[in-house]
Design an enzyme around this catalytic site. Structure first.
Site, PDB file in Angstrom:
ATOM      1  N   LYS A 157       6.931  -2.842   4.996  1.00 51.01           N
ATOM      2  CA  LYS A 157       6.246  -2.012   5.971  1.00 51.01           C
ATOM      3  C   LYS A 157       6.439  -2.587   7.379  1.00 51.01           C
ATOM      4  O   LYS A 157       7.551  -2.632   7.860  1.00 51.01           O
ATOM      5  CB  LYS A 157       4.775  -1.868   5.570  1.00 51.01           C
ATOM      6  CG  LYS A 157       4.571  -1.477   4.094  1.00 51.01           C
ATOM      7  CD  LYS A 157       5.245  -0.179   3.734  1.00 51.01           C
ATOM      8  CE  LYS A 157       4.982   0.350   2.330  1.00 51.01           C
ATOM      9  NZ  LYS A 157       5.285  -0.525   1.207  1.00 51.01           N
ATOM     10  N   ASP A 161      -4.943  -7.549   0.610  1.00 48.33           N
ATOM     11  CA  ASP A 161      -3.674  -6.897   0.936  1.00 48.33           C
ATOM     12  C   ASP A 161      -3.734  -6.528   2.415  1.00 48.33           C
ATOM     13  O   ASP A 161      -4.459  -5.618   2.808  1.00 48.33           O
ATOM     14  CB  ASP A 161      -3.474  -5.656   0.062  1.00 48.33           C
ATOM     15  CG  ASP A 161      -2.101  -5.047   0.251  1.00 48.33           C
ATOM     16  OD1 ASP A 161      -1.540  -5.168   1.382  1.00 48.33           O
ATOM     17  OD2 ASP A 161      -1.567  -4.446  -0.689  1.00 48.33           O
ATOM     18  N   ARG A 164      17.116 -18.898  -7.280  1.00 43.78           N
ATOM     19  CA  ARG A 164      15.866 -18.311  -7.780  1.00 43.78           C
ATOM     20  C   ARG A 164      14.697 -19.216  -7.396  1.00 43.78           C
ATOM     21  O   ARG A 164      13.602 -18.751  -7.093  1.00 43.78           O
ATOM     22  CB  ARG A 164      15.917 -18.113  -9.301  1.00 43.78           C
ATOM     23  CG  ARG A 164      14.567 -17.684  -9.895  1.00 43.78           C
ATOM     24  CD  ARG A 164      14.688 -17.072 -11.293  1.00 43.78           C
ATOM     25  NE  ARG A 164      15.570 -17.838 -12.148  1.00 43.78           N
ATOM     26  CZ  ARG A 164      15.274 -19.043 -12.664  1.00 43.78           C
ATOM     27  NH1 ARG A 164      14.118 -19.614 -12.431  1.00 43.78           N
ATOM     28  NH2 ARG A 164      16.156 -19.660 -13.414  1.00 43.78           N
ATOM     29  N   TYR A 172      -3.482   1.104  -3.054  1.00 48.28           N
ATOM     30  CA  TYR A 172      -2.193   1.753  -3.245  1.00 48.28           C
ATOM     31  C   TYR A 172      -2.038   2.153  -4.710  1.00 48.28           C
ATOM     32  O   TYR A 172      -2.420   1.399  -5.611  1.00 48.28           O
ATOM     33  CB  TYR A 172      -1.089   0.775  -2.800  1.00 48.28           C
ATOM     34  CG  TYR A 172       0.291   1.171  -3.233  1.00 48.28           C
ATOM     35  CD1 TYR A 172       0.779   2.440  -2.925  1.00 48.28           C
ATOM     36  CD2 TYR A 172       1.092   0.300  -3.948  1.00 48.28           C
ATOM     37  CE1 TYR A 172       2.047   2.809  -3.340  1.00 48.28           C
ATOM     38  CE2 TYR A 172       2.348   0.665  -4.361  1.00 48.28           C
ATOM     39  CZ  TYR A 172       2.828   1.920  -4.059  1.00 48.28           C
ATOM     40  OH  TYR A 172       4.068   2.283  -4.476  1.00 48.28           O
TER      41      TYR A 172
END
Lengths: 383, 268, 444
Positions: free
Chosen positions: A198, A173, A48, A101
């Protein structure tokens, strides 16, 4: 070194044990320590907190964006959430570009608002409007440019100046254009974030996110939140994304060239009301899009004459294009934002920012351009 | 390659190249109960770098006719005969475990043609537990198990090794299991050998000692006794290896041998 | 060299790691760079060499190392060495499937004009390979009854180069008499290869009895979860290839590697080395690193799973033997089975988790049973964690007539069961549904 060289080699060193040319997939939870005194001497304790395969991708993305460090996340939304939690406390205020978004909009208005964080959605295409939204407690600006799905562009350098003056950080972004076309950090932004799902992956294979920082201090703050909240990227995802990144420039060049061809074709089509692509002369912010990026990307939208009903008919009948969420993959995708990606945005807000009912969003893939034009023409014929 | 020594058939592998006695030679001497296959990760390397490689099976072991020789001194004499028979000049001796005792005796008594000697994982003497000798004579598989158990370090016991897909410890078991009779006589020869210190003092050619970090067969103290008795040893310690250095840590071992032999007995 | 048979028992004054420890640790060197506890997945085609000398020495088999993942891969090597450790073999080579393992093992030593003696009771793919495919390349096979040791001796020809069988035969579940066949293979200097898929090294280590080669479909119990296809060939390291001139691929110089004499230089792993140097290089039936990683996860719990497979099998044998809808039950652990004595000798923990039984009412009743169970999956695999079931007469053997079925040891009422790891109470309850449906058909 040039972008294409770095997208292949940055972050990767041959495995010292075997010479393996690719970073191995360290699908492991934990790391054996040489001794108590040498705890963490090899850099890893628990996956982690860090994993060598994920680290290789982070170093690659930091290099490509021109940042000092990068933290990868389980999803693009986790990356946005990680940034928000790293830099915003209860009572703080953030300014978000008013077209973003739908998931970002939902995170801000429905989730973070519950923790006492305030948001203003300001028109990023108008720096004065952004400056007017600044309050004493403004700590973060988030700009999505080009914006999903309207393709509205925001001036990264101008907003970075406003943010600096306000003593806030500016987050961009950069998912739509990727560092191959647009480098927010060199334009003055503090952080660049991605849905690696993406173009970085590019193959519809993984879901992931990344935050690249211009300073180590900011990156450490993001890493601390990630280790505390646990929204990590898996080694398998990091490995696949690293492979995808190697062809980023090739894909961006090819896909944006096809997008330009399709946009120009649709612009002259009698059944099409309007086409919105930053690469078209007709695009309202064509000058800005050309100034702050070296390419226009492979996303555009168009409106079919006849509104929503006509748009639906086109999407239900089209071949080759898949009716699916996501974008940035090799498969061309077609989406109806009002009912799909932006369904969580209230109707009034949608109308205000220009997400009209007939808007058909296209993510251009890598199929033969003749097949894509043929598919669009045949579907338009049936409208 | 088969050849006659003292009227008996002997076998040696030559590392995959025909044996050419005009070239400088590397002669490998393996430990108790083992045979030529022990050196596979080293013999081929030198043979393909212009050395005449010789890895003999000792009499009574694997492909060499018996009976097995019963003293270190007798083995040294036999090696001298091998060298004479094959007319080899310019020899580098590489020895492991019991092979080191053979080498001490051989090199100190027949120094003429030797250019260098490499001792791997050994002391000046190898006192053998009587229980082990008894097992070797009466229940060889039990003796082999003991020697493998002590001979291999942590990595070996977990079937790790440098050849993908191969278990070094299982391979060692098969090699050793091939010579149950030879093993008993080898162990007795080791136990009886007393001349190590004098022989070490008599070695005048360049020599190196390679010891293992977790060797339970020839512990550090024994290895350092050998180092102390030699005139001017080049000492290396491979930390992550048990006694079976040439097959447990072959890459590290090969590099040390290569640098030493290339310098002291160069091939064209 | 002498045979080292049965030298694997742990002895006083010596310590070796035991089965479960090896199943978790063998073959893995914890990576030195980061210390990752799990085996890294080396999803790579090739390996960067530090210098040309290292490169040439790896290519020339002077040293171990990785050059190209068709031939070796670090993740696959961990699986190979772990299986070698569990079997007690000197080396192992993993392959893309169990059939590939059989094929590369045979072709490593046999060529045109050579001959195999094989058991009639084998997986159909094995039979087909030997009966239909290998003859096209001049390799012929005599099939013999696995329960008749003398038949193996009687089938030996001058050109016989391999004896091959499945320890637990398919479909009759007859057990090979390893001691009897080893005596024959030793006497005639012919290697004895066993397909040990159904037993796994947990139930029987074939090398302890002098078998020379084992192969496995790791897809089955070894991997255990029915999620990846893979095979392995394990070299027992105990066959004296140099004792005769019958095995030139092992003992004669091999041109592609500068006249390498594999037997002289690789001794106990000569057979595996030949497969690596030839079959993996030229045929390329390579296991992928991801598959190896998945199969390694399964292998870690092999003994736990096998114990549960066996205890469930034992309960179901009791249940089926006492069920009024069952006409017969066949399993080597039942005293009624013809191989019961051999099963007790070679498979003392239990003779595996494949059971066949007859449903009263014949072909249609068998079919009705299958169609009305729901927990048990109707498919043709075996060795999954899930219970699997099939009706050979209407599926795998549906194209052959009743007479031929009998010859193959298959009856029309026969159901083959691969007992899984579910709670056995649920398996029984599920079977009750099947038997109720079968009963209706039987009465009709």
């Amino acid at each position: 070194m040039g972008f294409s060289t770095r997208q292949i080699h940055a972050g990767v060193t041959p495995d010292p044990l075997t010479g393996s040319i690719l970073t191995p997939i360290y699908q492991t939870t934990t790391y054996v320590q040489p001794s108590v005194d040498e705890y963490l001497s090899k850099g890893y304790s628990y996956s982690r907190s860090g994993n060598p395969t994920v680290r290789a991708l982070e170093l690659k993305l930091a290099d490509l964006e021109g940042g000092v460090d990068c933290i990868c996340f389980g999803t693009g939304m986790a990356a946005i959430q990680g940034v928000m939690l790293a830099f915003l406390n209860a009572g703080d205020h953030a300014i978000i570009s008013d077209v973003a978004y739908g998931g970002t909009y939902r995170l801000c208005t429905k989730v973070l608002s519950r923790f006492g964080i305030e948001f203003t959605f300001a028109d990023g295409s108008d720096p004065d409007a952004v400056a007017a939204a600044v309050r004493d407690n403004t700590k973060l600006f988030l700009t999505e440019t080009p914006a999903n799905p309207t393709m509205k562009c925001s001036d990264i350098a101008a907003i970075s100046k406003i943010a600096k003056k306000a003593g806030a950080i500016h987050v961009v972004d950069n998912t739509f254009l990727t560092p191959y076309f647009q480098l927010p950090l060199t334009l003055g932004a503090d952080l660049s974030i991605h849905s690696t799902t993406k173009y970085m992956d590019g193959h519809n294979a993984t879901v992931g996110g990344a935050v690249i920082s211009a300073t180590q201090e900011h990156s450490d703050a993001v890493a601390f939140i990630q280790n505390s909240t646990g929204s990590i990227m898996s080694p398998q995802v990091a490995w696949l994304t690293s492979q995808g990144c190697k062809t980023l420039s090739l894909r961006m060049d090819a896909q944006s060239a096809i997008a330009m061809t399709l946009a120009k074709h649709l612009e002259t089509h009698p059944k099409v009301e309007q086409v919105c692509y930053p690469g078209l002369e007709s695009f309202a912010q064509h000058e800005l899009a050309s100034r702050q990026a070296s390419g226009y990307g492979a996303m555009f939208w168009f409106e079919v004459k006849g509104g929503l009903a006509a748009g639906k008919k086109l999407m239900d009948n089209i071949d080759v294009f898949s009716l699916a969420e996501n974008l940035g993959s090799l498969e061309s995708l077609i989406t109806h934002p009002v009912t799909m990606t932006h369904a969580d945005v209230e109707e009034a807000e949608r109308k205000r920012v220009g997400i009209i009912d007939g808007l058909v969003r296209v993510s251009v893939g890598l199929e033969d351009v003749e097949d894509l034009i043929d598919a669009l023409d045949k579907a338009l014929e049936q409208v | 390659m088969y050849f006659d020594v003292n009227g008996k058939q002997a076998f040696a592998t030559t590392g995959g190249k025909p044996f050419d006695n005009k070239k400088p030679a590397v002669i490998f001497l393996q430990g108790s109960g083992l045979d030529h296959t022990f050196w596979g990760l080293h013999s081929r390397f030198f043979a393909f770098r212009n050395y005449a490689v010789l890895v003999p099976d000792f009499p009574g072991h694997s492909n060499s006719e018996g009976p097995a020789l019963t003293s270190i001194e007798a083995i040294a004499d036999w090696l001298a005969k091998v060298v004479e028979t094959l007319a080899v000049d310019n020899i580098s001796v590489v020895a492991h475990s019991q092979g080191c005792l053979n080498a001490l005796e051989f090199v100190s008594r027949y120094p003429g043609k030797v250019r260098s000697v490499s001792f791997i994982a050994s002391g000046l003497a190898t006192p053998v537990n009587p229980g082990l000798i008894d097992a070797a004579e009466n229940k060889p598989e039990s003796a082999i198990a003991m020697m493998l158990s002590w001979g291999f370090g942590h990595a070996g016991h977990f079937h790790q090794g440098p050849i993908p897909g191969n278990s070094m410890i299982a391979g060692g078991r098969k090699i050793m299991g091939g010579n149950p009779d030879g093993l008993a006589s080898d162990l007795k020869a080791c136990d009886a050998y007393r001349n190590g210190k004098a022989a070490a003092a008599g070695i005048t050619v360049p020599h190196q000692v390679i010891l293992a970090g977790t060797d339970r067969m020839a512990p550090r103290k024994a290895g350092m006794a050998l180092v102390g008795a030699l005139a001017n040893p080049e000492l290396h310690i491979i930390q992550e290896s048990g006694h079976m250095v040439p097959i447990e840590a072959p890459n590290e071992c090969r590099l040390l041998l290569k640098n030493f032999i290339f310098a002291n007995n160069p091939a064209s | 060299m002498h045979s080292t048979r049965r030298s694997n028992r742990s002895e006083a004054m010596s310590h070796f790691y035991h089965f479960d420890t090896l199943a978790l640790h063998a073959g893995q060197t914890v990576d030195g760079e980061f210390g990752a506890r799990a085996t890294p997945i080396y999803q790579t085609t090739s390996y960067v060499f530090p210098d040309t000398d290292t490169a040439s020495s790896i290519f020339n088999l002077e040293r171990g190392g990785h050059a190209y993942s068709r031939i070796t891969n670090p993740t696959v090597a961990v699986l190979e060495q772990r299986i070698a450790a569990l079997e007690g073999g000197s080396a192992a080579v993993c392959t893309a499937s169990g059939m590939a393992a059989t094929f590369v093992a045979i072709t490593a030593i046999l060529g045109q004009g050579d001959h195999i003696i094989a058991s009639t009771q084998m997986y159909g793919g094995n039979i087909s390979l030997m009966k239909n495919t290998l003859p096209r390349f001049g390799i012929t096979t005599t099939f013999v009854d696995p329960t008749d040791v003398d038949a193996f001796a009687g089938a030996i020809q001058d050109n016989t180069r391999l004896i091959y069988g499945e320890l637990i035969g398919n479909p009759g579940l007859d057990i090979l008499d390893l001691d009897g066949i080893v005596a024959i293979s030793d006497e005639h200097h012919i290697p004895f290869m066993v397909d040990a898929t159904f037993n796994t090294p947990y139930l029987c280590k074939c090398f302890d009895y002098g078998v020379n080669i084992t192969i496995h479909s790791i897809t089955k119990w070894m991997g255990g979860h029915g999620l990846a296809i893979g095979g392995v060939v394990v070299d027992g390291g105990n066959f004296d290839w140099g004792a005769t001139d019958k095995y030139p691929t092992i003992t004669e110089p091999y041109a592609p590697f500068s006249g390498l004499n594999i037997w002289e230089e690789f001794g106990p792993s000569a057979f595996a080395t030949r497969i690596r140097a030839e079959a993996m290089r030229d045929f390329g039936a390579t296991m992928s690193p991801m598959t190896a990683f998945l199969l390694l996860q399964g292998l870690e719990t092999l003994s736990l799973r096998m114990d549960k497979h066996l205890s469930n099998t034992k309960e179901l044998l009791d249940y089926l033997s006492n069920h009024d809808s069952v006409s017969w039950v066949s399993h080597p652990d039942l005293p009624s089975h013809s191989s019961h004595k051999l099963a007790k000798k070679y498979l003392p923990k239990g003779a595996g988790s494949i059971v066949s039984f007859g449903v009263k009412g014949g072909r249609d009743a068998g079919k009705a049973f299958i169609e009305n169970v729901s927990l048990a999956s109707h498919l043709a695999n075996v060795g999954d964690a899930k219970t699997l079931i099939i009706h050979p007469a209407t599926t795998t053997h549906s194209r052959i007539d009743a007479e031929a079925l009998v010859a193959a040891g298959i009856t029309e009422d026969m159901v083959r069961l691969s007992v899984g790891l579910e709670d056995v109470k649920d398996i029984k309850a599920d079977f009750e549904d099947g038997f109720r449906a079968a009963k209706k058909i039987a009465k009709a």
